[in-house]
Scaffold this active site. Structure first.
Site, PDB file in Angstrom:
ATOM      1  N   LYS A  76       0.857  -1.198   0.000  1.00  0.00           N
ATOM      2  CA  LYS A  76       0.000   0.000   0.000  1.00  0.00           C
ATOM      3  C   LYS A  76       0.891   1.244   0.000  1.00  0.00           C
ATOM      4  O   LYS A  76       1.915   1.277   0.699  1.00  0.00           O
ATOM      5  CB  LYS A  76      -0.919  -0.017   1.228  1.00  0.00           C
ATOM      6  CG  LYS A  76      -1.958   1.108   1.238  1.00  0.00           C
ATOM      7  CD  LYS A  76      -2.951   0.988   2.399  1.00  0.00           C
ATOM      8  CE  LYS A  76      -3.969   2.120   2.388  1.00  0.00           C
ATOM      9  NZ  LYS A  76      -4.949   2.019   3.480  1.00  0.00           N
ATOM     10  N   SER A 151     -10.044   2.385   2.622  1.00  0.00           N
ATOM     11  CA  SER A 151      -9.083   3.081   1.786  1.00  0.00           C
ATOM     12  C   SER A 151      -8.097   2.167   1.067  1.00  0.00           C
ATOM     13  O   SER A 151      -7.462   2.584   0.110  1.00  0.00           O
ATOM     14  CB  SER A 151      -8.293   4.061   2.637  1.00  0.00           C
ATOM     15  OG  SER A 151      -7.487   3.356   3.567  1.00  0.00           O
ATOM     16  N   SER A 175     -10.604   0.147   6.809  1.00  0.00           N
ATOM     17  CA  SER A 175      -9.939   0.224   5.511  1.00  0.00           C
ATOM     18  C   SER A 175      -9.260  -1.062   5.033  1.00  0.00           C
ATOM     19  O   SER A 175      -8.805  -1.130   3.903  1.00  0.00           O
ATOM     20  CB  SER A 175      -8.895   1.343   5.521  1.00  0.00           C
ATOM     21  OG  SER A 175      -9.529   2.578   5.423  1.00  0.00           O
TER      22      SER A 175
END
Lengths: 484, 476, 95
Positions: A76, A151, A175
């Site tokens: 990420k 997210s 998320s």
């Protein structure tokens, strides 16, 4: 190679069925083929990834192979990785080449895993649909007209589209679990403090926690074996003996007491999703678990509390983006004040600015007690609900999200609707508890996730419970048609 | 109209640590700009603070030294504001629960003592520096100082004149060096005072509106700034004006104070507990350990000097004026030198010589062990006090043995009674007129005779011995 | 809770975010919506409840006072928009 588990990939490397360079190249080719359609990655650097793979092949040759050695992992874009652009999905950091490694990245490097690239995400992890990214929205491989959740939408889409065997993600209010749910994956948000936050770009420091996003609980366990562990660079990192999350992963769960909170099945939950969750509950009954009804009476307050605490911390955490030492700086300005205000106006997106404003407001003079302090008090009430609940059960089960993946744009202009996506996940962040989402069925060809919430440091148990489910079901093996 | 002045002081003392308060960057002064700006100092995305144990220890030492309660549980908070020398956009400080609670410090004003109450002391990080004049309209940012540990010590508004403010600042300055938590270097800004000044009509209970004079880094400036500010406020009020609470700067060149432009807008610091730092818990055990490792405090040492060694108040103040003097004294005593002689030699001969050459006692070319040797020669009557001064001058910055110098200069006293008596008899014989004068009641003649004997002995006779022998002879 | 333009201006200034005049109303509307959500909290009685700042009940670890960091100007200065002789350059800071 596309459908192999981390364990199988590890064995393939060991038995020289393929090298790390070949494996990495294979996934880089998948990226060439598919990334443009789902926009899962912000940064791909083939030379860097292949150089790492080459190094991993050396390690394997020397006989020092670890479980994840040589396996490409999508990271990420919230994790600083030295020499890699680390943007956190923001224009503010579009030019930021991280000068150091986050602890999570260091740990993957230390075992010789390959960084396959940096995945797309909501800007500064603020969002539940991956529509706030400066780099454009990510599309859900199950239906590219829908969102992947957020997210960690890029990580979810990358793994769901089989562009990466596994990915890292972070979870401040859901998320990891909500995108895992929307993309048919297994994702674990560990107990707060179990995975180091050092080098992980902060959104809301008291809630942020990193975890893995994979196809199976077993893969998550292998990832957790690398990611977890005490870090002296993070004051909030817990000092605790390191566990092996694979050891008890297949232990029988007979007699397990599963608590089902009635508040998780109220208004707002899609009835079709509810049916699938019921199916999951029945599956666990068949596997010998006992189901008990429990109550989390303050769960409905978790969203209001979260939208005080998270923006408050974020408003302060994001003050460092001022254009002085790194990152975006506006082009034209006459004085310091203008430089600040324009840099931050232009460098941040709408949702981020909104949350900074809310956070600034709730901390400002005259409002602190009514908002921030009040929220912290209710946070304790929410946390105590869980304490009581765990007196009557070993694990809590419910939905991960109120619905399946929704069409891109549907909730973008309505923050309040968007915030409801995290109604089942936020309370665990507020309490600091571990939570896991795993696929439990399809609704209109879109995945639905079951959430398991455990007591503090019960990750091994959660992974075990999920793994037993997966040994007896097939939902985790499904793939979206175009990405098979 | 008569006015009363009310002063409170907040002092930023830079703590003497190797590394910064929340990172492993060096705290060295004088390096190239940003050479000590590490990842944490630069506030890169994702970095986190970890608290330096020594900074906490320094706070505990200070708390013990001012007899304050050390908080068992204290909290770090973020003070949010934008400034280019503040890289995170917030300063990590302590707000609601500081590490050191209420204490006190006693200052001397001539013969009188006054107790100044300490309200609190808290740990925080320093900001960086803005450098001006590089390019027109621009400033440069140097973050070497960003993250240096500070202990901010806050008093109650207990001082009522510039003199008291200076006395407090000096006393505090001496104390923080004494307990080894601050090097006290004021030029480098390691000890800076924010002085809050207000005035009120005599007898009025309610405090006047205060103005805060920022960043005074010399005692002289404190005196000048407070004097100026007090006059300014009184004049303004007497002219029918009002005082607005504000932050002001003192300009040493003009001797005037002026409002800070950057602080004009109302500040709203939005303090909240720093989620990256957990509650700081200090055990009684840790406090006890630190207590046991601490030197006695100046006030304790002073009363011991007066009570046990019979020193005057004045002399005891001199010896405890700073830690280096006290250490020199302690070292002298470790060689079994008498406290009184040690005190006399430090406060007179040593001090005047150090002053002449503008040397700090720490760097004195004459070390305590050698001065002790010299003093011991006075005590064992090998040489007289006067002769010792000659030896002192000789050995000041020379690598010579005390005994060798005594020998070389021929300063050894004659201790053989017969030898002294011979000289004495000769002098009495040569000065019969003086003897007569003495016998007729002129006491002055006695001293004159001693002088003659000393001269005749070339200073080597022991004056005490001569005096005794002479007395015996003249009363025969 | 009403979020008027003055309030928005004040908050935006504290947060150092320029807000376009044309957008102020829209921004205010959304912020009001969120504050409405937050205001659900007011219904809860929280008398005597200890605020919870951290998820875990642990205390601050301490670091040994040792210099562990080196000069990283080669990296740090490159990342900045404007530097001059090892300094980060900004428009003039007024004290």
């Amino acid at each position: 190679m596309i459908n192999l588990s981390l364990k199988e990939l590890s064995e393939g490397l060991k038995q020289k069925k393929f090298s790390s360079v070949e494996l990495t190249q294979f996934f880089l080719n998948r990226l060439d083929l598919h990334n443009s359609s789902i926009n899962a990655f912000i940064t791909i650097d083939k030379d860097k990834s292949l150089a790492m793979a080459k190094h991993s092949d050396e390690i394997i040759k020397e006989g020092n192979q670890d479980y994840l050695t040589g396996i490409p992992i999508a990271q990420k874009d919230i994790f600083c990785a030295e020499g890699w652009k680390t943007s956190c999905g923001s224009k503010m950091l579009d030019n930021f080449i991280a000068p150091y490694d986050s602890t999570v990245i260091s740990k993957f490097n230390a075992v010789g895993a390959v960084n396959l690239g940096k995945t797309n995400m909501d800007e500064f992890a603020m969002g539940s649909s991956n529509e706030t990214s400066f780099y454009g929205n990510v599309k859900n491989p199950w239906d590219i007209k829908t969102v992947p959740g957020g997210s960690s939408g890029g990580s979810a889409a990358a793994v769901a589209g089989r562009l990466a065997p596994a990915a890292t993600a972070t979870d401040t209010g859901g998320s990891i679990r909500q995108p895992a749910s929307l993309c048919g994956l297994t994702g674990l948000k560990p107990t707060y403090g179990l995975v180091s936050r050092y080098g992980m770009i902060a959104f809301a420091s008291s809630l942020d926690q990193a975890g893995p996003m994979c196809h199976t609980a077993e893969d998550c366990a292998a990832m957790m074996n690398v990611m977890s562990g005490h870090d002296p660079k993070d004051s909030t990192s817990i000092q605790r003996a390191k566990e092996n999350y694979l050891t008890g992963i297949s232990d029988p769960i007979k007699g397990l007491k599963i608590g089902v909170p009635r508040e998780f099945f109220s208004e707002g939950l899609d009835p079709e999703v509810e049916k699938i969750i019921e199916g999951g509950i029945n599956e666990y009954k068949k596997l010998g678990a006992e189901i008990v009804e429990i109550s989390l009476p303050n769960n409905h307050l978790s969203i209001p509390v979260y939208y005080v605490i998270a923006p408050a911390e974020a408003s302060s955490n994001l003050s460092r983006y001022d254009g002085v030492r790194y990152g975006y700086r506006t082009k034209e300005y006459d004085d310091l004040m203008e430089m600040y205000c324009k840099t931050r106006e232009e460098g941040f997106g709408e949702e981020v600015k909104r949350r900074i404003m809310i956070g600034t407001y709730v901390l400002s003079a005259g409002y602190y007690d009514a908002y921030y302090l009040k929220a912290q008090k209710i946070r304790r009430l929410i946390s105590e609900d869980f304490k009581k609940a765990f007196e009557n059960c070993d694990v809590i089960l419910g939905p991960s999200a109120p619905s399946v993946a929704f069409p891109i744009g549907e909730k973008k202009e309505d923050p309040l609707k968007m915030y409801m996506q995290d109604v089942y996940t936020i309370s665990t962040n507020l309490a600091g508890l571990p939570g896991l989402s795993m696929p439990a069925g399809l609704m209109n060809e879109l995945p639905v996730g079951i959430q398991l919430i455990g007591n503090y440091f019960s990750e091994a148990k959660l992974l075990n419970i999920a793994n037993i489910f997966q040994m007896n079901t097939d939902w985790h093996n499904l793939s979206p048609e175009e990405f098979k | 109209m008569e006015w009363e002045v009310v002063i409170g002081i907040e002092t930023h003392t830079q703590l003497k640590t190797e590394s910064k308060i929340f990172s492993g960057a060096s705290t060295n002064f004088g390096s190239e700009p940003n050479a000590h700006a590490c990842l944490v100092s630069l506030a890169y995305p994702g970095v986190l603070p970890v608290l330096n144990e020594e900074a906490v220890n320094c706070a505990i030492r200070f708390g013990l030294a001012v007899d304050a309660r050390i908080a068992e549980h204290s909290i770090f908070a973020r003070k949010n504001y934008f400034y280019p020398d503040l890289p995170k956009g917030y300063q990590i400080s302590q707000f609601e629960l500081p590490v050191v609670g209420e204490g006190s410090l006693t200052i001397s004003l001539g013969d009188e003592n006054k107790t100044i109450r300490i309200l609190r002391a808290h740990l925080e990080e320093d900001a960086g520096k803005s450098v001006h004049g590089i390019e027109e309209g621009k400033s440069g940012i140097d973050l070497n100082r960003a993250g240096t540990p500070l202990l901010e010590i806050v008093t109650e508004p207990d001082m009522s004149s510039a003199e008291e403010a200076v006395a407090y600042a000096k006393k505090l300055h001496e104390l923080v060096q004494w307990i080894g938590i601050c090097d006290g270097n004021m030029q480098e800004g390691n000890f800076r005072c924010d002085v809050n000044v207000s005035v009120k009509k005599k007898g009025e209970k309610k405090l006047g509106t205060r103005r805060e004079i920022k960043n005074l880094n010399s005692f002289k400036f404190i005196k000048q700034a407070v004097d100026y500010e007090v006059n300014w406020q009184i004049e303004r009020l007497e002219d029918g004006g009002t005082i607005k609470q504000s932050t002001i700067l003192f300009d040493p060149d003009s001797g005037e104070t002026r409002e800070m432009r950057s602080k004009e807008e109302a500040n709203d610091y939005r303090y909240f507990p720093d989620p990256d730092l957990l509650p700081l818990v200090i055990s009684q055990e840790k406090i006890n350990t630190i207590k046991s490792e601490m030197y006695e405090l100046p006030s304790q040492m002073k009363s011991k000097l007066v009570k046990e060694f019979g020193l005057s108040n004045y002399d005891a103040d001199g010896i405890t004026s700073n830690i280096d003097v006290a250490n020199f004294f302690r070292e002298l005593l470790s060689f079994k030198v008498s406290a009184k002689l040690a005190t006399n030699w430090i406060l007179t001969n040593l001090f005047s010589r150090l002053n002449e050459s503008n040397i700090d006692i720490k760097n004195s070319p004459l070390k305590a062990n050698k001065l002790a040797e010299l003093i011991l020669r006075i005590e064992d009557k090998t040489i007289s006090n006067n002769a010792a001064k000659k030896v002192f001058d000789e050995i000041w910055d020379q690598d010579e043995k005390v005994d060798d110098v005594i020998e070389k200069l021929g300063l050894k006293q004659i201790s053989n009674v017969n030898e002294v008596e011979d000289i004495l008899n000769q002098v009495l014989q040569d000065n019969e007129a003086m003897v007569e004068e003495y016998k007729s009641g002129k006491d002055k003649a006695f001293n004159a005779l001693i002088g003659k004997v000393m001269k005749a002995s070339k200073g080597k006779a022991n004056p005490g011995q001569v005096s005794q022998l002479l007395k015996d002879k003249l009363t025969d | 809770m009403k979020f008027d333009n003055d309030e928005i201006k004040k908050i935006a200034h504290l947060a150092r975010i320029n807000i376009n005049k044309n957008e102020a109303d829209k921004v205010g509307e959304k912020l009001e919506g969120i504050l409405g959500l937050i205001d659900q909290m007011t219904q809860v009685n929280t008398d005597g409840i200890e605020p919870m700042a951290h998820a875990l009940d642990i205390t601050q670890p301490l670091r040994e006072d040792k210099v562990t960091e080196v000069d990283i100007r080669k990296k740090s200065l490159k990342l900045s928009n404007e530097t001059h002789q090892s300094l980060f350059i900004v428009p003039r800071v007024i004290e």
